[in-house]
Design a protein around this motif. Structure first.
Motif, PDB file in Angstrom:
ATOM      1  N   UNK A 117       0.865  -1.185  -0.007  1.00 18.70           N
ATOM      2  CA  UNK A 117      -0.165  -0.033  -0.119  1.00 18.70           C
ATOM      3  C   UNK A 117       0.848   1.237  -0.154  1.00 18.70           C
ATOM      4  N   UNK A 118       2.162   1.038   0.065  1.00 21.19           N
ATOM      5  CA  UNK A 118       3.206   2.148  -0.169  1.00 21.19           C
ATOM      6  C   UNK A 118       4.101   1.914  -1.258  1.00 21.19           C
ATOM      7  N   UNK A 119       4.984   2.812  -1.194  1.00 22.05           N
ATOM      8  CA  UNK A 119       6.119   2.631  -2.389  1.00 22.05           C
ATOM      9  C   UNK A 119       7.224   2.058  -1.930  1.00 22.05           C
ATOM     10  N   UNK A 159      -3.139   7.073   0.376  1.00 20.73           N
ATOM     11  CA  UNK A 159      -1.935   7.236   1.001  1.00 20.73           C
ATOM     12  C   UNK A 159      -1.742   8.763   1.207  1.00 20.73           C
ATOM     13  N   UNK A 160      -1.472   9.519   2.478  1.00 23.35           N
ATOM     14  CA  UNK A 160      -1.317  10.797   2.529  1.00 23.35           C
ATOM     15  C   UNK A 160      -0.014  11.356   1.614  1.00 23.35           C
ATOM     16  N   UNK A 161      -0.421  12.367   1.064  1.00 22.88           N
ATOM     17  CA  UNK A 161       0.626  12.948   0.037  1.00 22.88           C
ATOM     18  C   UNK A 161       2.126  13.072   0.869  1.00 22.88           C
ATOM     19  N   UNK A 162       2.049  13.306   2.050  1.00 23.47           N
ATOM     20  CA  UNK A 162       3.509  13.476   2.523  1.00 23.47           C
ATOM     21  C   UNK A 162       4.075  12.069   2.839  1.00 23.47           C
ATOM     22  N   UNK A 163       3.329  10.873   3.229  1.00 27.81           N
ATOM     23  CA  UNK A 163       4.034   9.663   3.177  1.00 27.81           C
ATOM     24  C   UNK A 163       4.050   9.068   1.690  1.00 27.81           C
ATOM     25  N   UNK A 164       3.624   9.378   0.883  1.00 29.00           N
ATOM     26  CA  UNK A 164       3.513   9.245  -0.718  1.00 29.00           C
ATOM     27  C   UNK A 164       5.138   9.597  -1.075  1.00 29.00           C
TER      28      UNK A 164
END
Length: 357
Positions: A117-119, A159-164
């Motif tokens: 769910x993240x990069x 996914x929040x922009x900051x965490x993205x």
């Protein structure tokens, strides 16, 4: 062309939108029917969604996946795994959940399906980093590699922009080090450049418009390619520093990678001119200077630039430098305690990277 060896890691990838719905089909294809679902405490709702997709046919859910994969959490999960009689593992989340799935799979031999769910990119690597007694150590084994990865762009939309941003820069770091890896090769170089190109374009677009499906898809694609680079080429100073800092001082994984990357690149720059050019070619606004390109990208993303922002104390700089240079490992430039200390100090203070280390 120089001689090289390239070995592809044998993982199965399902990429697209709505692909999470293919999980029952994938388990059936493998002859599996009783997975243990893994997630962090913050992602129990996504694990619950998986259980619905599977019609309740799960062994259970373990929801305590933790950053840096502490051995004590893995041992707790092992006890749950044994008590449920699970025949497989399905991990949904970022690097923390993927790490737990890897740790359990290598200990039990159970098939591991990963749903990122993240990069983070770790879902396509045979590498496991585990923390015990305040120290993070990594190991590599083909058996650590998840068997199937399901990339579903829909899961990254919230996914929040900051965490993205930080998760995406973490992925870029994999490709950066692959470009000057001791065991690099032309195929990995191509994947690394394409991965960085995709992420460097997509991440600012996500920060500007988090709902952009096109940007989200490009970022996930880029993260996959960068993860392949991590799994096929040896990592150097940057990853060593981040493991040291994260495991010892309990700093957040992606944010630490984001802060350290331009400084680690600046340290190695004099010894890797070819890699610097390949990187500059795919970083917008670099004007032929990869360090400038990375600084510019981080400025666009609006991320925090100092390790002090995440709780590291200035008094920790000396200890971090000692740990980072304590064990020999491949790096294009010999490790020098003074410049390494200055690198860490700059990263702690949040300064822009400069090629004068």
């Amino acid at each position: 062309m120089e001689n090289f060896i390239y070995q592809a890691n044998p993982s199965r990838v399902i990429f697209g939108s709505g692909t999470i719905q293919k999980l029952p089909e994938e388990l059936s294809r493998l002859g599996l029917s009783k997975p243990l679902l893994l997630c962090t405490p913050q992602q129990t709702s996504q694990a619950a969604d998986l259980e619905k997709i599977l019609g309740g046919k799960v062994a259970g859910t373990f929801s305590r996946a933790t950053m840096h994969t502490p051995v004590e959490v893995t041992e707790e999960a092992l006890e749950v795994l044994k008590s449920t009689g699970a025949d497989s593992l399905v991990a949904i989340g970022g690097g923390s959940t993927t790490g737990l799935g890897k740790a359990l799979s290598i200990r039990t031999g159970l098939y591991h399906i990963c749903i990122p769910t993240t990069y983070a990119g770790s879902e396509v690597t045979p590498i496991l980093g585990e923390t015990q007694a305040g120290l993070k150590k990594t190991r590599s084994d083909p058996k650590i590699l998840p068997g199937t990865v399901i990339y579903d762009v829909d899961l990254t939309m919230t996914l929040p922009a900051s965490l993205s941003a930080t998760s995406g820069v973490n992925a870029i770091a994999h490709s950066v080090e692959a470009l000057y890896a001791q065991n690099g090769n032309p195929i990995i170089n191509l994947l690394a450049q394409e991965g960085v190109r995709a992420l460097a374009a997509a991440l600012p677009a996500i920060v500007a418009d988090p709902s952009s499906r096109e940007a989200r898809s490009s970022a996930l694609y880029g993260a996959w390619l960068c993860g392949i680079c991590l799994g096929n080429a040896g990592m150097s100073l940057h990853h060593k520093l981040c493991h040291t800092l994260g495991g010892t001082f309990d700093l957040p994984h992606a944010e630490t990678h984001t802060v350290v990357l331009p400084h680690a690149l600046a340290y190695n720059a004099p010894k890797v001119p070819r890699a610097m050019k390949m990187l500059a070619d795919v970083l917008p606004g670099s004007d032929g200077d990869a360090i400038r390109g990375l600084n510019l990208l981080l400025d666009k993303l609006g991320v925090k630039r100092g390790l002090k922002d995440f709780g590291m104390k200035e008094a920790d700089v000396d200890r971090a430098a000692e740990l980072a240079t304590s064990n020999a490992y491949p790096n294009p430039r010999e490790l020098e305690q003074g410049p390494i200390r200055e690198l860490i100090r700059r990263a702690w203070a949040g300064e822009h990277a400069k090629a004068d280390l």
